[in-house]
Design an enzyme around this catalytic site. Structure first.
Site, PDB file in Angstrom:
ATOM      1  N   ASP A 276       0.950  -1.051   0.008  1.00  0.00           N
ATOM      2  CA  ASP A 276      -0.083   0.127   0.050  1.00  0.00           C
ATOM      3  C   ASP A 276       0.906   1.161  -0.071  1.00  0.00           C
ATOM      4  O   ASP A 276       1.821   1.160   0.942  1.00  0.00           O
ATOM      5  CB  ASP A 276      -0.943  -0.070   1.265  1.00  0.00           C
ATOM      6  CG  ASP A 276      -1.835   1.212   1.405  1.00  0.00           C
ATOM      7  OD1 ASP A 276      -1.523   2.078   0.473  1.00  0.00           O
ATOM      8  OD2 ASP A 276      -2.685   0.919   1.902  1.00  0.00           O
TER       9      ASP A 276
ATOM     10  N   ASN B 124      -6.240   8.256   0.430  1.00  0.00           N
ATOM     11  CA  ASN B 124      -5.374   7.404  -0.425  1.00  0.00           C
ATOM     12  C   ASN B 124      -4.587   8.251  -1.306  1.00  0.00           C
ATOM     13  O   ASN B 124      -3.234   8.101  -1.425  1.00  0.00           O
ATOM     14  CB  ASN B 124      -6.250   6.524  -0.885  1.00  0.00           C
ATOM     15  CG  ASN B 124      -5.468   5.407  -1.881  1.00  0.00           C
ATOM     16  OD1 ASN B 124      -5.120   4.717  -1.396  1.00  0.00           O
ATOM     17  ND2 ASN B 124      -5.653   5.549  -3.101  1.00  0.00           N
TER      18      ASN B 124
ATOM     19  N   THR C  41      -5.482  14.959 -13.828  1.00  0.00           N
ATOM     20  CA  THR C  41      -6.645  14.759 -14.949  1.00  0.00           C
ATOM     21  C   THR C  41      -6.899  16.167 -15.465  1.00  0.00           C
ATOM     22  O   THR C  41      -6.768  17.092 -14.776  1.00  0.00           O
ATOM     23  CB  THR C  41      -7.811  14.133 -14.263  1.00  0.00           C
ATOM     24  OG1 THR C  41      -8.939  14.900 -14.692  1.00  0.00           O
ATOM     25  CG2 THR C  41      -7.805  13.747 -12.867  1.00  0.00           C
TER      26      THR C  41
ATOM     27  N   SER D  70     -14.856  17.493  -8.523  1.00  0.00           N
ATOM     28  CA  SER D  70     -15.660  16.374  -7.638  1.00  0.00           C
ATOM     29  C   SER D  70     -14.354  16.149  -6.574  1.00  0.00           C
ATOM     30  O   SER D  70     -13.346  16.588  -6.601  1.00  0.00           O
ATOM     31  CB  SER D  70     -15.762  14.771  -8.331  1.00  0.00           C
ATOM     32  OG  SER D  70     -14.392  14.339  -8.502  1.00  0.00           O
TER      33      SER D  70
ATOM     34  N   TYR E 136     -12.851  13.725  -5.837  1.00  0.00           N
ATOM     35  CA  TYR E 136     -11.799  12.943  -6.454  1.00  0.00           C
ATOM     36  C   TYR E 136     -10.696  13.987  -7.303  1.00  0.00           C
ATOM     37  O   TYR E 136      -9.545  13.791  -6.911  1.00  0.00           O
ATOM     38  CB  TYR E 136     -12.271  12.026  -7.318  1.00  0.00           C
ATOM     39  CG  TYR E 136     -11.226  11.689  -8.685  1.00  0.00           C
ATOM     40  CD1 TYR E 136      -9.986  10.792  -8.308  1.00  0.00           C
ATOM     41  CD2 TYR E 136     -11.471  12.085  -9.694  1.00  0.00           C
ATOM     42  CE1 TYR E 136      -9.229  10.448  -9.447  1.00  0.00           C
ATOM     43  CE2 TYR E 136     -10.574  11.908 -10.966  1.00  0.00           C
ATOM     44  CZ  TYR E 136      -9.356  11.208 -10.717  1.00  0.00           C
ATOM     45  OH  TYR E 136      -8.615  10.843 -11.510  1.00  0.00           O
ATOM     46  N   HIS E 137     -11.419  14.884  -8.094  1.00  0.00           N
ATOM     47  CA  HIS E 137     -10.539  15.982  -8.747  1.00  0.00           C
ATOM     48  C   HIS E 137      -9.865  16.656  -7.787  1.00  0.00           C
ATOM     49  O   HIS E 137      -8.944  16.998  -8.017  1.00  0.00           O
ATOM     50  CB  HIS E 137     -11.658  16.572  -9.736  1.00  0.00           C
ATOM     51  CG  HIS E 137     -11.918  15.820 -11.036  1.00  0.00           C
ATOM     52  ND1 HIS E 137     -13.123  15.129 -10.876  1.00  0.00           N
ATOM     53  CD2 HIS E 137     -11.458  15.642 -12.073  1.00  0.00           C
ATOM     54  CE1 HIS E 137     -13.121  14.402 -12.050  1.00  0.00           C
ATOM     55  NE2 HIS E 137     -12.316  14.610 -12.854  1.00  0.00           N
TER      56      HIS E 137
ATOM     57  N   LYS F 120      -6.698  15.404  -6.851  1.00  0.00           N
ATOM     58  CA  LYS F 120      -5.798  15.805  -7.762  1.00  0.00           C
ATOM     59  C   LYS F 120      -4.947  16.908  -7.840  1.00  0.00           C
ATOM     60  O   LYS F 120      -3.981  17.098  -8.092  1.00  0.00           O
ATOM     61  CB  LYS F 120      -6.291  15.406  -9.251  1.00  0.00           C
ATOM     62  CG  LYS F 120      -6.857  13.938  -9.410  1.00  0.00           C
ATOM     63  CD  LYS F 120      -5.399  13.053  -9.633  1.00  0.00           C
ATOM     64  CE  LYS F 120      -5.962  11.550 -10.233  1.00  0.00           C
ATOM     65  NZ  LYS F 120      -4.722  10.683 -10.249  1.00  0.00           N
TER      66      LYS F 120
ATOM     67  N   VAL G 275     -16.168   7.095 -19.872  1.00  0.00           N
ATOM     68  CA  VAL G 275     -17.373   7.079 -20.693  1.00  0.00           C
ATOM     69  C   VAL G 275     -17.286   6.408 -22.011  1.00  0.00           C
ATOM     70  O   VAL G 275     -18.491   5.860 -22.058  1.00  0.00           O
ATOM     71  CB  VAL G 275     -17.803   8.665 -20.870  1.00  0.00           C
ATOM     72  CG1 VAL G 275     -16.618   9.381 -21.726  1.00  0.00           C
ATOM     73  CG2 VAL G 275     -18.988   8.940 -21.672  1.00  0.00           C
TER      74      VAL G 275
ATOM     75  N   ASN H 243     -15.673   3.581 -22.840  1.00  0.00           N
ATOM     76  CA  ASN H 243     -15.738   2.413 -22.454  1.00  0.00           C
ATOM     77  C   ASN H 243     -17.187   1.980 -22.068  1.00  0.00           C
ATOM     78  O   ASN H 243     -17.721   0.789 -22.371  1.00  0.00           O
ATOM     79  CB  ASN H 243     -14.823   2.048 -21.341  1.00  0.00           C
ATOM     80  CG  ASN H 243     -13.347   2.266 -21.798  1.00  0.00           C
ATOM     81  OD1 ASN H 243     -13.029   2.664 -22.752  1.00  0.00           O
ATOM     82  ND2 ASN H 243     -12.434   1.910 -20.817  1.00  0.00           N
ATOM     83  N   ARG H 244     -17.771   2.838 -21.300  1.00  0.00           N
ATOM     84  CA  ARG H 244     -19.486   2.529 -20.942  1.00  0.00           C
ATOM     85  C   ARG H 244     -20.277   2.416 -21.849  1.00  0.00           C
ATOM     86  O   ARG H 244     -21.217   1.680 -22.322  1.00  0.00           O
ATOM     87  CB  ARG H 244     -19.826   3.319 -19.744  1.00  0.00           C
ATOM     88  CG  ARG H 244     -19.200   3.208 -18.484  1.00  0.00           C
ATOM     89  CD  ARG H 244     -19.023   4.453 -17.516  1.00  0.00           C
ATOM     90  NE  ARG H 244     -20.470   5.252 -17.382  1.00  0.00           N
ATOM     91  CZ  ARG H 244     -21.470   4.663 -16.729  1.00  0.00           C
ATOM     92  NH1 ARG H 244     -21.241   3.682 -16.180  1.00  0.00           N
ATOM     93  NH2 ARG H 244     -22.540   5.559 -16.831  1.00  0.00           N
TER      94      ARG H 244
END
Ligand SMILES: NC(=O)c1ccc[n+]([C@@H]2O[C@H](COP(=O)([O-])OP(=O)(O)OC[C@H]3O[C@@H](n4cnc5c(N)ncnc54)[C@H](O)[C@@H]3O)[C@@H](O)[C@H]2O)c1
Lengths: 519, 420
Positions: free
Chosen positions: A153, A197, A223, A267, A269-270, A273, A326, A328-329
């Site tokens: 980890d 994380n 990103t 978000s 998450y962003h 970053k 996107v 891929n989905r």
């Protein structure tokens, strides 16, 4: 005279250069302090690979150095030691094979978090992937690649430190973060987990690099979402304002040249970053670390030559609402007969890049290590597309494969502008010789080709229920309402919204330089 | 042979010692000089420490020992590597005779420390202290006394006071180390070099020449400290111990820097791609380039990555260079006093690596070869520059006729074959 994009880089850029101190020949002297600065006389190095050179000035060109061997990606350092953090992931595994095939000494770290999180969603990689042990065996068997893997980890600094000391990486590609915006919006626990994380993992890594491998390059994945999509249409430069940018206010004027551009993450998450961006930037400033911070567009696709060598070598492919990206989905939805889900207007413009091109970008960056203290932001996209264009393209390619694909607009679970301009500057990769090679259609074809195989369709059926987004930025957990269903030819990309403008200085067929015309 | 002690004072000209003795700054040295010979000594060409000390410790000229400066071009590149004793092609005296026991302390250009019958602590440039000491056990004592190979030159840009303090501190720490080794090690030959004298000269020569200068006194104090050291050593040796005191080159007041590569650029001999560091941006149009301090190299095809001068054109380029340098003047004063072709000043097996031309400046013109910049003349905060006027003292009763640095071993009575 310069055949390769990195011919003119020098020992300053090379991780084999060990900084030894400063000499000052104004008075033929030296200063014996531990190397801390680039000032006060000439910098002296030794070469880890060529000890016979003794102490010397770090100015040997790559073109003059026998250790930097010509390849189609420019010169690459012989047996360069690369450590991939997050090697079990979608990109990590793909890169491991790519670099292994190019002759790198590949090491990798992962804690299989991604596998656990996808299970948490009740989903799985629809392209089957084996255990790491099996993957490594397959890499050896089919590609003759040795991968030195350790289950660690990244937050466990002691273990990571030991591995860094063992491997002594010359470049660290850091993929090991939670890559999902929806996952970070599930609830407080998830948001806190993602930020811990990602942010603390990277922060700890920076300290370890300072102490153990200060000469290594950190290739850190950010990103394009860090920038957001400013409604003014202000161009998204590569992290910093160009020299001639100015701020005008109240009749006065200031230069913005060299200052970081604003970030507007979309978000939690962003946000993690963006926090990374600052941490890495500071570390380069304080400790002369070197880094590329890669503002990566949305990746799509399944193909590289290495992945396609054998089914056992494939990388993961997720389609669930948390971890599927996107394009891929959309392909998964097309195969499953679910109308492709545009959020809201579907006029959102994003930067995209095919998996294979994204891997080439990484090789290009690795071939071009920054200088000590250099922190460079790289916008990594090969095209800007409206989501409805993507949907239309997937539907059209799907038709070639016999799928009757519909497109639906649904309520947008996210908080984002649905109609906005987007102008992106991406010069750093082309400067390093990168040329996008894979068109959207081509990669989508490859995806249909792979995903419509029977065993994969069966797996797609199993995870069908995880595809529709139920994670709302508001905190709600519910299915979004359908706003309308269309056939592909009813969707006209020219109608409505803005066009993306991409500044990518190269002449390549897949480079789009749309007019900046509003409709 | 009896024991011998060699005390080196880097960068100290004969004339300075004469004056300091007369002014009673160096009474111990005056005592020492009451017997034996004290005379001028010719430095090496170029007169820089790496070349000169290499000649002193091997008894040979650069064509034989292969050291032409602090830097050398790495084959296949235009990058320079710094001197290392591994590049020395002749044997230093401590390798000629393994039967003797040595303490070799702070001799320039001896890095990395090699195995020796005794103890070695290398002098500048020693980029890694761990590899500066043989046997490695002695590293501990260096750390204990906070030994420094050199002053921290970067201090000068921050504060002249701090730099001066560092000079004294470095000397004090070096004296401590010499005292320790003198007592603890069994030796037949003890060689100790003081390098602070050179740094002092470079940055404070103006202070020496001008009594009103705030550092004038400090300059003299430093030489008092050196004198004290000489006195201490003199007091410890027996009458039958050989004592040599010498320098590697001299020092004089600098008027102006002359940037040779800028001149070569101006005259159309040198083309450097602007955004490259050092000489690594040399382009094919280049005919010649300079390395510190006064070495001119022809950009010969086949020898350098972008070498373009054919062997058949070499002589013409040499002639053109000589003409250009003869005409180089500042305010009507000629810069260059003498130009030598390599075969005129060197002999030996390693002429290949020698510069094609060597320039000897008129006094006050400090030749430098920095690759950056377009200005041919300029100033910096150094006020002293090297000159060839070294000195040597020996307590033996011998005649010395215009000695040079290559003669030191002979003067000491070493018998060895010249190979050529
Ligand atoms: N895929 C995309 O479209 C895309 C776009 C932009 C940026 N990125 C970024 O690229 C990186 C890789 O993306 P990906 O799609 O390959 O994601 P991924 O989840 O497939 O890969 C990340 C890997 O890192 C591992 N990991 C995470 N935290 C870890 C930790 N603390 N210790 C050890 N291992 C850990 C995971 O188990 C996983 O295998 C991420 O940082 C992501 O944010 C991806």
């Amino acid at each position: 005279m310069n055949t390769y994009h990195n011919d003119r880089l020098t020992c300053w850029n090379c991780p084999s250069a060990i900084l030894r101190g400063n000499v000052d020949f104004r008075a033929c002297g030296q200063s014996m302090r531990r190397f801390t600065s680039m000032e006060g006389g000439d910098v002296v190095i030794e070469c880890e690979r060529r000890p016979e050179l003794g102490h010397f000035e770090p100015t040997i060109n790559f073109s003059e150095c026998p250790q930097w061997k010509p390849t189609k990606y420019g010169r690459l350092l012989d047996n360069m030691r690369v450590l991939i953090l997050g090697i079990d992931g979608y990109l990590g595994w793909t890169l491991a094979l790519k670099l292994g095939a190019l002759g790198f000494e590949v090491s990798g770290v992962d804690n299989f978090l991604r596998r656990r999180m996808v299970r948490e969603k009740g989903s799985m990689s629809v392209v089957p992937i084996a255990s790491m042990e099996e993957r490594i065996k397959a890499a050896k068997k089919y590609l003759d690649i040795d991968i030195n893997f350790r289950k660690i980890d990244v937050l466990n600094r002691d273990k990571l430190a030991d591995f860094l000391k063992e491997v002594k990486p010359e470049v660290i590609v850091h993929y090991a973060e939670v890559p999902s915006a929806p996952y970070s919006m599930v609830d407080a626990d998830h948001a806190i987990f993602v930020q811990k994380n990602n942010v603390l993992g990277t922060l700890g890594l920076l300290f370890l690099m300072r102490d153990i491998v200060p000469e290594a390059t950190l290739i850190k994945l950010g990103t394009m979402g860090e920038y957001g999509a400013p409604l003014t249409g202000r161009p998204l430069f590569e992290g910093f304002f160009p020299a001639d940018a100015v701020l005008l206010w109240n009749g006065r004027e200031w230069s913005l040249g060299g200052e970081m551009t604003p970030r507007d993450p979309v978000s939690f998450y962003h946000v993690s970053k963006v926090q990374d961006t600052f941490n890495v930037y500071e570390a380069c400033k304080y400790w002369w670390l070197r880094s590329y911070d890669v503002m990566q567009g949305v990746i799509y696709g399944v193909h590289t030559d290495e992945l396609a060598t054998d089914d056992k070598l494939r990388t993961r492919f997720d389609v669930d609402e948390w971890f599927g990206t996107v394009v891929n989905r959309f392909v998964a939805q097309a195969i499953l007969g679910i109308p492709l889900t545009l959020y809201g207007e579907g006029e959102q413009i994003r930067g995209f890049i095919a998996l294979e091109d994204a891997m080439e970008c990484m090789v290009r960056l690795i071939s071009s290590p920054p200088e000590p203290g250099q922190y460079t932001v790289v916008n990594q996209v090969s095209g800007l597309y409206k989501l409805k264009t993507i949907a239309k393209t997937v539907a059209e390619v799907g038709a070639e494969f016999g799928f009757d694909v519909k497109i639906q607009r649904i309520e947008n679970p996210r908080v984002e502008s649905e109609v906005h301009p987007l102008e992106v500057v991406a010069e750093n990769l082309p400067e390093r010789g990168f040329r996008p090679r894979v068109s959207l259609e081509r990669e989508i074809r490859r995806m249909f080709d792979l995903l419509s195989r029977k065993h994969i369709v069966r797996r797609l059926e199993k995870v069908k229920d995880t595809i529709i987004p139920r994670t709302w930025w508001s905190g709600d957990k519910r299915d979004p309402k359908v706003l309308g269903v269309y056939s592909p030819d009813e969707v006209r990309e020219e109608e409505g919204g803005f066009r993306g403008i991409l500044h990518m200085p190269l002449d390549s067929v897949f480079v789009y330089r749309w007019e900046d015309e509003e409709k | 042979m009896n024991k011998a002690v060699i005390v080196g004072l880097d960068g100290v000209p004969y004339g300075l010692l004469k004056e300091l003795i007369e002014e009673d700054i160096m009474p111990n040295l005056k005592d020492v000089l009451s017997e034996g010979v004290f005379t001028r000594m010719q430095s090496s060409i170029p007169c820089v420490s790496s070349v000169s000390w290499s000649s002193i410790i091997t008894g040979r000229n650069p064509g034989e020992h292969g050291v032409y400066g602090f830097t050398d071009i790495i084959p296949g590149t235009y990058s320079v590597s710094y001197h290392s004793i591994k590049k020395l092609r002749a044997k230093p005296f401590w390798i000629m005779d393994h039967g003797k026991r040595y303490v070799i302390l702070n001799v320039p250009s001896t890095f990395p420390a090699q195995e020796i019958n005794g103890v070695m602590v290398t002098g500048f440039v020693s980029p890694d202290i761990k590899r500066s000491v043989y046997p490695p056990e002695y590293l501990g004592i260096l750390e204990e006394i906070d030994y420094r190979i050199d002053v921290d030159i970067s201090l000068i840009d921050k504060s002249r006071h701090a730099f001066m303090d560092d000079l004294f501190q470095s000397l004090a720490n070096r004296v401590r180390l010499y005292r320790y080794l003198w007592e603890k090690v069994k030796w037949d030959i003890f060689m100790l070099v003081v390098t602070g004298t050179d740094r002092l000269g470079h940055y404070f020569w103006d202070a020496y020449e001008h009594r009103g200068n705030p550092f004038h006194n400090a300059f003299l104090q430093f030489f008092k400290a050196v004198d004290h050291l000489i006195g201490e050593i003199y007091g410890k040796i027996n009458t039958d111990t050989q004592l040599i005191v010498l320098s590697d080159h001299g020092m004089e007041l600098k008027h102006i820097n002359v940037y040779l590569n800028a001149f070569l650029k101006r005259e159309g001999f040198l083309y450097i791609d602007g955004d490259r560091r050092g000489l690594s941006g040399i382009t094919k149009k280049t005919q010649a380039f300079a390395l510190d301090p006064n070495r001119i190299y022809i950009n010969i095809e086949g020898r350098y990555p972008r070498g373009s001068v054919k062997q058949s054109e070499r002589e013409r380029v040499v002639e053109d260079l000589i003409t250009a340098f003869r005409d180089l003047a500042y305010n009507g004063n000629k810069v260059i006093r003498e130009i030598y072709r390599r075969e005129e000043v060197y002999h030996g097996n390693y002429l290949d690596h020698a510069p094609d031309l060597l320039l000897i400046p008129n006094s006050g013109f400090n030749l430098m070869a920095r690759p950056e910049g377009e200005k041919v003349f300029g100033v910096d905060n150094l006020t002293g520059m090297h000159n060839p006027e070294a000195f040597i003292y020996t307590n033996q009763d011998i005649e010395l006729d215009n000695p040079s640095v290559e003669d030191v071993l002979k003067i000491m009575g070493w018998k060895y074959e010249y190979v050529s």
